[in-house]
Design an enzyme around this catalytic site. Sequence first.
Site, PDB file in Angstrom:
ATOM      1  N   ASN A 124      16.918   2.776   1.960  1.00 39.82           N
ATOM      2  CA  ASN A 124      18.016   3.829   2.382  1.00 39.82           C
ATOM      3  C   ASN A 124      19.498   3.328   3.120  1.00 39.82           C
ATOM      4  O   ASN A 124      20.503   4.010   2.704  1.00 39.82           O
ATOM      5  CB  ASN A 124      17.596   5.255   2.377  1.00 39.82           C
ATOM      6  CG  ASN A 124      16.428   5.122   4.105  1.00 39.82           C
ATOM      7  OD1 ASN A 124      16.318   4.499   4.310  1.00 39.82           O
ATOM      8  ND2 ASN A 124      16.729   6.404   4.389  1.00 39.82           N
ATOM      9  N   LYS A 132      10.772  -8.456   6.024  1.00 41.07           N
ATOM     10  CA  LYS A 132      10.460  -7.729   4.028  1.00 41.07           C
ATOM     11  C   LYS A 132      11.653  -6.583   3.815  1.00 41.07           C
ATOM     12  O   LYS A 132      11.533  -5.696   4.151  1.00 41.07           O
ATOM     13  CB  LYS A 132       9.501  -7.750   3.607  1.00 41.07           C
ATOM     14  CG  LYS A 132       9.586  -7.775   1.981  1.00 41.07           C
ATOM     15  CD  LYS A 132       7.997  -7.050   1.962  1.00 41.07           C
ATOM     16  CE  LYS A 132       7.749  -5.664   2.091  1.00 41.07           C
ATOM     17  NZ  LYS A 132       8.814  -5.319   0.575  1.00 41.07           N
ATOM     18  N   GLY A 176       9.258   3.065   6.717  1.00 36.56           N
ATOM     19  CA  GLY A 176       8.478   4.171   5.151  1.00 36.56           C
ATOM     20  C   GLY A 176       7.991   5.869   4.859  1.00 36.56           C
ATOM     21  O   GLY A 176       7.900   5.851   5.706  1.00 36.56           O
ATOM     22  N   VAL A 190       5.025   7.764   5.099  1.00 36.57           N
ATOM     23  CA  VAL A 190       3.634   8.385   5.228  1.00 36.57           C
ATOM     24  C   VAL A 190       2.536   7.576   4.807  1.00 36.57           C
ATOM     25  O   VAL A 190       1.948   6.805   5.141  1.00 36.57           O
ATOM     26  CB  VAL A 190       3.447   9.443   5.575  1.00 36.57           C
ATOM     27  CG1 VAL A 190       2.095   9.859   5.992  1.00 36.57           C
ATOM     28  CG2 VAL A 190       4.562  10.136   6.881  1.00 36.57           C
ATOM     29  N   PRO A 191       2.394   7.337   2.993  1.00 37.73           N
ATOM     30  CA  PRO A 191       0.821   6.983   3.599  1.00 37.73           C
ATOM     31  C   PRO A 191       0.844   5.250   2.683  1.00 37.73           C
ATOM     32  O   PRO A 191       0.136   4.874   3.498  1.00 37.73           O
ATOM     33  CB  PRO A 191       1.641   7.491   0.980  1.00 37.73           C
ATOM     34  CG  PRO A 191       2.275   8.424   1.122  1.00 37.73           C
ATOM     35  CD  PRO A 191       3.112   8.321   2.171  1.00 37.73           C
ATOM     36  N   GLU A 208       8.334   4.683  11.275  1.00 32.84           N
ATOM     37  CA  GLU A 208       8.977   5.044  11.647  1.00 32.84           C
ATOM     38  C   GLU A 208       9.535   5.426   9.685  1.00 32.84           C
ATOM     39  O   GLU A 208       9.238   5.126   9.089  1.00 32.84           O
ATOM     40  CB  GLU A 208      10.479   4.302  11.494  1.00 32.84           C
ATOM     41  CG  GLU A 208      11.064   3.816  12.923  1.00 32.84           C
ATOM     42  CD  GLU A 208      11.159   4.819  13.838  1.00 32.84           C
ATOM     43  OE1 GLU A 208      10.961   5.843  13.868  1.00 32.84           O
ATOM     44  OE2 GLU A 208      11.403   4.104  15.523  1.00 32.84           O
ATOM     45  N   CYS A 223      15.717   9.929   6.791  1.00 36.24           N
ATOM     46  CA  CYS A 223      14.202  10.598   7.114  1.00 36.24           C
ATOM     47  C   CYS A 223      14.512  11.705   7.646  1.00 36.24           C
ATOM     48  O   CYS A 223      13.584  12.159   7.429  1.00 36.24           O
ATOM     49  CB  CYS A 223      13.684   9.115   7.835  1.00 36.24           C
ATOM     50  SG  CYS A 223      15.381   8.592   8.668  1.00 36.24           S
ATOM     51  N   GLU A 242       8.734  16.003   1.610  1.00 37.16           N
ATOM     52  CA  GLU A 242       9.763  15.199   1.604  1.00 37.16           C
ATOM     53  C   GLU A 242      11.148  14.850  -0.128  1.00 37.16           C
ATOM     54  O   GLU A 242      10.091  13.968  -1.184  1.00 37.16           O
ATOM     55  CB  GLU A 242       9.549  13.796   1.701  1.00 37.16           C
ATOM     56  CG  GLU A 242      10.878  13.439   2.437  1.00 37.16           C
ATOM     57  CD  GLU A 242      10.414  11.423   3.371  1.00 37.16           C
ATOM     58  OE1 GLU A 242       9.980  11.278   2.495  1.00 37.16           O
ATOM     59  OE2 GLU A 242      11.883  11.497   4.480  1.00 37.16           O
ATOM     60  N   GLU A 249      12.284   3.467  17.546  1.00 39.53           N
ATOM     61  CA  GLU A 249      13.054   2.041  18.011  1.00 39.53           C
ATOM     62  C   GLU A 249      14.978   3.141  18.376  1.00 39.53           C
ATOM     63  O   GLU A 249      14.441   4.133  18.719  1.00 39.53           O
ATOM     64  CB  GLU A 249      13.553   2.173  16.093  1.00 39.53           C
ATOM     65  CG  GLU A 249      12.764   1.392  15.639  1.00 39.53           C
ATOM     66  CD  GLU A 249      12.717   0.834  14.274  1.00 39.53           C
ATOM     67  OE1 GLU A 249      13.596   1.227  13.326  1.00 39.53           O
ATOM     68  OE2 GLU A 249      12.611  -0.289  14.062  1.00 39.53           O
TER      69      GLU A 249
HETATM   70  N1  LIG Z   1      12.096   6.912   9.933  1.00 41.89           N
HETATM   71  C1  LIG Z   1      12.416   6.207   9.781  1.00 41.89           C
HETATM   72  O1  LIG Z   1      13.026   6.377  10.753  1.00 41.89           O
HETATM   73  C2  LIG Z   1      13.087   6.187   8.518  1.00 41.89           C
HETATM   74  C3  LIG Z   1      13.983   5.418   7.869  1.00 41.89           C
HETATM   75  C4  LIG Z   1      14.235   5.057   6.758  1.00 41.89           C
HETATM   76  C5  LIG Z   1      12.785   6.058   5.613  1.00 41.89           C
HETATM   77  N2  LIG Z   1      12.146   6.092   5.886  1.00 41.89           N
HETATM   78  C6  LIG Z   1      11.317   6.877   5.574  1.00 41.89           C
HETATM   79  O2  LIG Z   1      11.309   5.963   3.990  1.00 41.89           O
HETATM   80  C7  LIG Z   1      10.459   6.562   2.692  1.00 41.89           C
HETATM   81  C8  LIG Z   1      11.471   6.123   1.555  1.00 41.89           C
HETATM   82  O3  LIG Z   1      11.539   4.393   1.053  1.00 41.89           O
HETATM   83  P1  LIG Z   1      10.582   3.562   0.618  1.00 41.89           P
HETATM   84  O4  LIG Z   1      10.663   4.950  -0.815  1.00 41.89           O
HETATM   85  O5  LIG Z   1      11.192   2.816   0.524  1.00 41.89           O
HETATM   86  O6  LIG Z   1       9.182   3.767   1.142  1.00 41.89           O
HETATM   87  P2  LIG Z   1       7.343   3.175   1.152  1.00 41.89           P
HETATM   88  O7  LIG Z   1       6.837   3.318   1.818  1.00 41.89           O
HETATM   89  O8  LIG Z   1       7.487   3.293  -0.699  1.00 41.89           O
HETATM   90  O9  LIG Z   1       7.913   1.539   0.877  1.00 41.89           O
HETATM   91  C9  LIG Z   1       8.952   0.934   2.230  1.00 41.89           C
HETATM   92  C10 LIG Z   1       8.258  -0.730   2.762  1.00 41.89           C
HETATM   93  O10 LIG Z   1       7.190  -0.928   2.562  1.00 41.89           O
HETATM   94  C11 LIG Z   1       6.514  -1.319   1.533  1.00 41.89           C
HETATM   95  N3  LIG Z   1       5.585  -1.642   0.936  1.00 41.89           N
HETATM   96  C12 LIG Z   1       4.786  -1.139  -0.529  1.00 41.89           C
HETATM   97  N4  LIG Z   1       3.393  -0.700  -0.494  1.00 41.89           N
HETATM   98  C13 LIG Z   1       3.387  -1.378   0.579  1.00 41.89           C
HETATM   99  C14 LIG Z   1       1.705  -2.186   1.463  1.00 41.89           C
HETATM  100  N5  LIG Z   1       0.704  -1.267   0.945  1.00 41.89           N
HETATM  101  N6  LIG Z   1       1.909  -3.060   2.558  1.00 41.89           N
HETATM  102  C15 LIG Z   1       3.082  -3.813   3.180  1.00 41.89           C
HETATM  103  N7  LIG Z   1       4.012  -3.311   2.481  1.00 41.89           N
HETATM  104  C16 LIG Z   1       4.087  -2.133   2.025  1.00 41.89           C
HETATM  105  C17 LIG Z   1       7.785  -1.608   0.505  1.00 41.89           C
HETATM  106  O11 LIG Z   1       8.105  -2.770  -0.673  1.00 41.89           O
HETATM  107  C18 LIG Z   1       9.278  -1.667   1.386  1.00 41.89           C
HETATM  108  O12 LIG Z   1       9.613  -2.227   1.681  1.00 41.89           O
HETATM  109  C19 LIG Z   1      11.171   7.702   3.127  1.00 41.89           C
HETATM  110  O13 LIG Z   1       9.418   8.234   3.929  1.00 41.89           O
HETATM  111  C20 LIG Z   1      11.522   8.119   3.688  1.00 41.89           C
HETATM  112  O14 LIG Z   1      11.009   9.237   4.780  1.00 41.89           O
HETATM  113  C21 LIG Z   1      11.936   5.951   7.653  1.00 41.89           C
END
Ligand SMILES: NC(=O)c1ccc[n+]([C@@H]2O[C@H](COP(=O)([O-])OP(=O)(O)OC[C@H]3O[C@@H](n4cnc5c(N)ncnc54)[C@H](O)[C@@H]3O)[C@@H](O)[C@H]2O)c1
Length: 527
Positions: free
Chosen positions: A190, A213, A265, A267-268, A287, A321, A424, A501
């Site tokens: 995002n 990455k 990214g 929570v899961p 985060e 987020c 979310e 952060e």
């Molecule tokens: N708190 C914050 O600062 C913040 C900021 C931006 C986005 N977010 C959150 O991010 C989410 C949306 O982003 P998304 O769809 O890219 O999230 P995501 O969890 O699907 O992916 C995030 C990153 O993790 C990588 N990834 C996926 N599986 C992995 C694994 N098993 N091991 C290591 N890396 C892995 C993905 O390739 C990607 O680079 C939302 O839940 C949003 O709230 C949080």
Amino acid sequence: MHARLLRHFFFFFFLRQKFLKMSQQPLLQLLHNASLGSLELKEPLNFWCGARVQARSAGNAEPVYEPATGRVLCDLPPCGAEEVDQAVRSAHAAYLKWSRLSGMERGRVLLEAARIMRERLVDIAKVEVVNNGKTLTEAKGNIHMAVQGIEYFAGIAPTLAGQHIQMPGGCFAYTRREPLGVCVGIGAWNFPLVLAVMKSAPALACGNAMVYKPSPMAPITAVILAEIYKEAGVPDGLFNVVQGGAETGSLLCHHPMVAKVSFTGSVPTGKKVMEMAAKGVKQVTLELGGKSPLIIFKDCELENAVKGALMANFLTQGQVCCNGTRVYVQRDILPQFLEEVVKRTKAIAVGDPMLDGTRMGALISRPQLDKVLGFVKEAQKQGARVLCGGEPFVPSDPKLKGGYFMSPCVLDNCRDDMTCVKEEIFGPVMSVMPFDTEEEVLQRANNTTFGLASGVFTRDVARAHRVAENLQAGTCFINNYNTNSVVVPFGGYKMSGIGKENGQAVIEYYTQLKTVVVEMGDVQSLF
Ligand SMILES: NC(=O)c1ccc[n+]([C@@H]2O[C@H](COP(=O)([O-])OP(=O)(O)OC[C@H]3O[C@@H](n4cnc5c(N)ncnc54)[C@H](O)[C@@H]3O)[C@@H](O)[C@H]2O)c1
């Protein structure tokens, strides 16, 4: 014969030089004047040992889309174990040099990186629009924030210091604030460049190296950042980019030479990252996602509260987020609030994200758009009323017909037990609910496993601070929303994350303290 050979030699030498120059040309120049529907990405998007690197196997490449048109920008092959290892080793070699520099020296290089980025701000912003779908207006703001982030941590670098501690008998100890080593950054899609900067700038300022990455959905600007750092003078290998998805991310988390993982990214995925890091007892910053409450009391300045609610829900097509997506409005002012919020939401210009007047661009992907529209349908089934939006949107420009647009949505008649209020959504959907008392709304606002952010609108100063104190969230905005800054710490409570952060607080997460104890007299041995 001799002269002909010489001519051939010079001809091929000239061609080779020209080719070398081309392949060393910063990616950004090739992307200069990026516009929707025309950008072609032929250059590799990995970067280590100070150069762009083609991934070995193109076999399982995934398409990267341009959200505003639905066009494929490129096919992105993921990095495998060997490539991840090369990137980590390249980072480690650079770390050994970089960590020996003084903070002042590191800060100077980072300031130069900030200068270069500022000079190319608009070009980089256009690339972000092409790859993310957000509006150019927002993208420019994002890149400006990234520049500020690099400048801020450049300024922090020379201030890093330990402590002198006097001990009995003239002895003393001192602490050294030392870097961790090779840090891994894993980002979401995002805020592609901002997230890469918010991890790398403090990491580098503290003397670490980083392998980053990005999300495979928004992979481009991280490599532009790598080229800017290189141009500014960081040693080759200090900041590296490896492309790929879950598998590449997991290879990074497991690599034995990695000291820390900073993840942004969902929570899961965050839970998985924490599990993997735990196996190597690596530090983690997480985060993660949120479902933040925004509480609007009847004594608020209503126009500001309405504007705040829009800022809390519709930036970056609602894919933020910390958005305040659970909007609790005190019952007495609910009708006026809804009338005004709906009027303004209907007026949001959706469409071509490159145009100055556009205020909402495209969502990141077709599945994300379908998921968000699905949430709206589910909300209606559960009894919510759609006051506006929540529909797919097709702009009149034929170029944008395949884009992932929707009209921003306001939902009324929501209850705390509805899916749209609990989960979310990560799209432009605001759920509005009435409340009666401060005590009741605090209990409802905190009744969630998330705890990323929160907000309150009121003219009562004491109430504002009391509510901020009692909200279980890492950030509370008073009388505004989403006014984040690089100078203030950001991070979640509960399942929204671990660590911070931004701000000075982040230094704790990219350094370790060594204690040195000094004897000034003789050893008093018991033996
Ligand atoms: N708190 C914050 O600062 C913040 C900021 C931006 C986005 N977010 C959150 O991010 C989410 C949306 O982003 P998304 O769809 O890219 O999230 P995501 O969890 O699907 O992916 C995030 C990153 O993790 C990588 N990834 C996926 N599986 C992995 C694994 N098993 N091991 C290591 N890396 C892995 C993905 O390739 C990607 O680079 C939302 O839940 C949003 O709230 C949080």
